[in-house]
Scaffold this motif. Structure first.
Motif, PDB file in Angstrom:
ATOM      1  N   GLN A  84       0.827  -1.205   0.000  1.00 52.74           N
ATOM      2  CA  GLN A  84       0.000   0.000   0.000  1.00 52.74           C
ATOM      3  C   GLN A  84       0.868   1.265   0.000  1.00 52.74           C
ATOM      4  O   GLN A  84       0.555   2.253  -0.684  1.00 52.74           O
ATOM      5  N   GLU A  85       1.948   1.245   0.769  1.00 51.69           N
ATOM      6  CA  GLU A  85       2.855   2.386   0.774  1.00 51.69           C
ATOM      7  C   GLU A  85       3.478   2.588  -0.599  1.00 51.69           C
ATOM      8  O   GLU A  85       3.618   3.712  -1.086  1.00 51.69           O
ATOM      9  N   GLN A  86       3.833   1.477  -1.222  1.00 45.54           N
ATOM     10  CA  GLN A  86       4.412   1.567  -2.560  1.00 45.54           C
ATOM     11  C   GLN A  86       3.395   2.091  -3.567  1.00 45.54           C
ATOM     12  O   GLN A  86       3.738   2.875  -4.468  1.00 45.54           O
ATOM     13  N   ASN A 138      -6.256   7.070 -10.020  1.00 46.24           N
ATOM     14  CA  ASN A 138      -5.309   6.033  -9.609  1.00 46.24           C
ATOM     15  C   ASN A 138      -4.753   5.334 -10.852  1.00 46.24           C
ATOM     16  O   ASN A 138      -5.510   4.846 -11.688  1.00 46.24           O
ATOM     17  N   LYS A 148       0.948   4.158  -2.911  1.00 46.59           N
ATOM     18  CA  LYS A 148       0.807   5.605  -2.667  1.00 46.59           C
ATOM     19  C   LYS A 148       1.950   6.362  -3.328  1.00 46.59           C
ATOM     20  O   LYS A 148       1.734   7.408  -3.966  1.00 46.59           O
ATOM     21  N   LYS A 149       3.163   5.843  -3.165  1.00 49.57           N
ATOM     22  CA  LYS A 149       4.303   6.508  -3.789  1.00 49.57           C
ATOM     23  C   LYS A 149       4.180   6.497  -5.310  1.00 49.57           C
ATOM     24  O   LYS A 149       4.560   7.460  -5.981  1.00 49.57           O
ATOM     25  N   THR A 150       3.638   5.399  -5.822  1.00 46.43           N
ATOM     26  CA  THR A 150       3.462   5.309  -7.274  1.00 46.43           C
ATOM     27  C   THR A 150       2.454   6.356  -7.757  1.00 46.43           C
ATOM     28  O   THR A 150       2.650   6.990  -8.803  1.00 46.43           O
ATOM     29  N   ARG A 151       1.357   6.495  -6.993  1.00 46.59           N
ATOM     30  CA  ARG A 151       0.360   7.501  -7.378  1.00 46.59           C
ATOM     31  C   ARG A 151       0.949   8.911  -7.329  1.00 46.59           C
ATOM     32  O   ARG A 151       0.706   9.731  -8.223  1.00 46.59           O
ATOM     33  N   GLU A 152       1.712   9.196  -6.296  1.00 45.13           N
ATOM     34  CA  GLU A 152       2.332  10.513  -6.208  1.00 45.13           C
ATOM     35  C   GLU A 152       3.302  10.735  -7.360  1.00 45.13           C
ATOM     36  O   GLU A 152       3.374  11.834  -7.924  1.00 45.13           O
TER      37      GLU A 152
END
Length: 798
Positions: A227-229, A289, A231-235
């Motif tokens: 999930q953290e990855q 997304n 989020k970073k991908t979306r950013e």
């Protein structure tokens, strides 16, 4: 009697102007240079120029004068000429306030550039709507997007592989179900069922359950990392989109900066818009997304751009040269101050800065605005708001106070600096009323320009009148006028002015008569308009409008209205009244009677007792009482009661033009000397017995003449008028001819004494030092009767 009245008789040459003496030396008006200036309005023109050249607040102008005097046309010409020498104001537009959308800002742009600025912003928005979707579809963007998604998938696979390896070492399997990932025990490569697990020995079972818990915990930790990855991908994806969109915005915005590099307010707005775009890229693009395999919502982005960065042109000065001159015929709140339009959205009213519209005040800013005061005063909110706006020198475009909605919050655009010269046009009585009752008015409208309705009749003005007719013929494509035709128009102008030594400046009516005379000349296929055509036009105009006059005349002809035109009657006089029906005025006689008798001293005004008397008429009756007291109550009080009335009058009576007539009736009643019924009387009187001028003298004379002519002229009939009205005589040709032939008479008097002599044929009489009038005079007979009434009243009181 004839010798006594002859000295007061008016000869026919004084009854109108001798137009044949006018110095016209031309064949037709086609030979004349058309008039290119104004006749007789020097005072008004000087005042207007003064007001236009005075700087600073408060020097707005109020134009007064009669309608038809050319006040609006002349004012328009002066304003237009003056405005050409002034600078053309800048354009005005409204833009979004990025800090407070409810308070949009106004921008001043170079003259004629607001529309261009608005179009360039529209092109900018349209360009973004096209190029942004194209940028998302281009291969470099797609490759970067695929790369980001691939990197995310690889990272996810690495994390899941670690969990699976850890689980394999512990003989634990990971199974994906509809509810998600689950851990199960494995034996010989096959999952262990819950029943089999329950059959294990306790120690073995506890070990397996421990391994299951360890793998489950490892899976939970891995999912958090995934999930953290994500989020970073979306950013990372959003940053990529923002960079791409920001680059596009900057490139297109730089073109706008180039177009408006000399306009500071436009550049300031563009700077603010550029910053706002960068701050709102996530909102503007609505990036989704990347796992959804979608691109930004360009439709929503288009609406966002239009509502936020569009330019609303309020005032466009393209094609204008000099200061604006605006005539507002319908000064409603919205027409004058502007409006904020609304549109229904989901059952509610919605608005934004693009729906704000300017009013005539803003369009006239740094110029001139002309308004009719009558229209303004019909709406007190408009009038009060206008005064406040002019005092503050700022215009706030907002909903009208009586239209402001309570359901939604409306816009509050920033007040706009206002420097406009307002010119009000109205009647003089309205100006006086406002000046006396409205303190703000005196501070705001410091300049008054009075348009005269008449001018002296002299050779210079006669010639200018002829040139005015020449100008009218040229501008309206009319037949030229002969000198005789011009003379007839001059006579008509003097008739309107009610003075043979004046010319009317009510050019609206003069122009109508010029056109109508041209019509009758055209029907005869004449080459030019003559005096006969002008007379024909006047007669035709009267015929079109005098149905009511004819109906009134019929009541005299069939004796429904009782009027004596021959003989002599005690206490009875024919007065004259004027009926006004629109522009048509005509006179007709009305019988006044007076009866005197012993009783409570004083004059009974029957009209007043019946509540049919106006204040001015009642004042006239009181003046009659004052005159009687002055003349006959120096030795003893008046012991007589007098009743005065207009016979067969069932409507309101006002004015004092019949006050002398009423006094003659009273004197006849008291003296028992009969009054000639063939003579009608008009004129007001003061307490000294002096006859004062009245209005409508021509209509009154002609009205009585028509009544007499209908029943047959006897040669003894006529009208008695104030001597001070001689200059007002501009009578019809048939009346003048009848006077010249001795069939009708006109008498002019200056005092009551003269008038009673004409009406009775008996001298009025002059009192001696003891205030005693001689016998065989009208006043002597009055004094005798009053003495008799007094003696009787004294005897009755003993």
């Amino acid at each position: 009697m004839m010798q006594m009245t002859e000295k007061y008789s008016v000869k026919s040459e004084y009854l109108t102007r001798r137009c044949e003496d006018d110095p016209f030396h031309f064949t037709t008006t086609a030979d004349l240079e058309p008039l290119d200036n104004v006749i007789g309005q020097h005072r008004a023109i000087e005042a207007i120029h003064f007001g236009l050249n005075m700087k600073g607040p408060g020097y707005n102008i109020f134009i007064t004068g009669y309608e038809g005097t050319g006040r609006t046309t002349i004012t328009r010409d002066i304003l237009t000429a003056f405005a050409k020498g002034q600078d053309t104001p800048k354009d005005l537009c409204l833009v979004n306030n990025f800090d407070d959308p409810y308070c949009p800002r106004a921008l001043e742009l170079p003259t004629g550039s607001a529309v261009f600025f608005s179009r360039r912003m529209t092109q900018f928005i349209d360009t973004l709507k096209v190029k942004l979707p194209q940028a998302f579809e281009q291969k470099p963007f797609q490759e970067k997007q695929d790369q980001i998604q691939t990197e995310f998938a690889q990272k996810q696979q690495q994390l899941m592989s670690r969990v699976e390896a850890f689980a394999t070492k512990l003989d634990i399997g990971i199974v994906q179900t509809e509810e998600g990932y689950q851990t199960v025990a494995v034996k010989d490569g096959k999952p262990v069922s819950p029943e089999q697990l329950q059959a294990y020995e306790p120690d073995r079972k506890a070990a397996v359950e421990k391994n299951l818990a360890q793998v489950q915990q490892q899976m939970n930790d891995t999912f958090k990392q995934i999930q953290e990855q994500a989020k970073k991908t979306r950013e990372k994806y959003k940053d990529m989109v923002a960079v791409m969109a920001g680059t596009l915005f900057s490139r297109e915005m730089d073109l706008l900066f180039t177009d408006f590099k000399t306009c500071s307010q436009a550049r300031q707005f563009l700077e603010e818009a550029k910053k706002d775009m960068k701050d709102n890229i996530p909102t503007l693009l609505k990036a989704l997304n990347p796992e959804a395999q979608n691109v930004p919502d360009t439709k929503g982005m288009s609406a966002f751009l239009k509502k936020r960065y569009q330019v609303n042109v309020l005032v466009d000065r393209r094609g204008e040269h000099g200061a604006p001159v605006i005539f507002e015929p319908a000064p409603t709140y919205q027409n004058l101050f502007g409006k904020i339009e609304k549109m229904p959205v989901n059952g509610m009213a919605a608005t934004d800065f693009t729906m704000v519209q300017a009013g005539s005040l803003l369009r006239a800013n740094k110029g001139f605005l002309v308004l009719e005061i009558d229209s303004l005063l019909r709406n007190s909110i408009v009038w009060e708001t206008l005064k406040t706006t002019l005092q503050n020198q700022k215009l706030a475009i907002q909903d009208a106070p009586d239209q402001a909605g309570m359901v939604m919050a409306s816009l509050r655009p920033d007040p706009i600096p206002l420097a406009v010269k307002v010119i009000l046009v109205g009647r003089y009585d309205i100006f006086l009323a406002l000046q006396g009752a409205d303190p703000k008015f005196n501070k705001i409208f410091k300049v008054r320009a009075d348009f005269d309705h008449e001018v002296d009749l002299n050779p210079e003005n006669l010639f200018r009148y002829a040139r005015f007719i020449a100008q009218a013929c040229k501008s309206e494509n009319l037949l030229p006028f002969t000198p005789c035709g011009v003379a007839a128009i001059v006579a008509y102008g003097s008739r309107i002015a009610e003075n043979k030594k004046k010319l009317s400046l009510r050019f609206g009516r003069i122009m109508d008569m010029i056109k109508e005379a041209d019509y009758w000349a055209g029907r005869e296929q004449a080459a030019a308009v003559t005096g006969d055509h002008v007379v024909q036009a006047q007669n035709a105009c009267r015929f079109r409008h005098n149905l009511y006059e004819e109906k009134v005349q019929e009541r005299y002809d069939d004796h429904s209205i009782l009027i004596d035109l021959t003989g002599a009657v005690v206490g009875q006089v024919n007065a004259l009244a004027v009926y006004q029906i629109g522009d048509l005025a005509f006179g007709r006689p009305a019988r006044i009677t007076a009866e005197s008798y012993m009783g409570k001293p004083g004059i009974i005004n029957v009209e007043r007792e019946a509540e049919l008397s106006g204040q001015t008429h009642h004042k006239g009756v009181m003046i009659v009482a004052g005159y009687l007291g002055r003349m006959f109550a120096q030795n003893y009080p008046l012991g007589v009661s007098v009743s005065i009335t207009f016979e067969q009058s069932y409507g309101g009576i006002d004015g004092d033009s019949a006050s002398s007539t009423e006094l003659y009736a009273v004197l006849s009643s008291l003296s028992d000397y009969p009054i000639r019924q063939g003579i009608a009387v008009t004129g007001s009187v003061n307490q000294k017995g002096e006859i004062q001028p009245i209005g409508g003298v021509n209509e009154k004379i002609e009205g009585f003449f028509d009544v007499c002519a209908a029943q047959g002229l006897t040669g003894d009939q006529g009208v008695m008028i104030p001597a001070s009205n001689l200059n007002n005589l501009m009578l019809r040709k048939d009346v003048v001819e009848a006077v010249g032939q001795g069939l009708f008479h006109l008498y002019q008097v200056s005092t009551i004494e003269q008038g009673i002599e004409v009406l009775t044929g008996v001298a009025a009489g002059r009192a001696d030092e003891n205030f005693v009038f001689p016998e065989n005079t009208v006043f002597g007979a009055v004094q005798t009767k009053l003495k008799k009434f007094h003696d009787r009243s004294v005897g009755c009181n003993r």
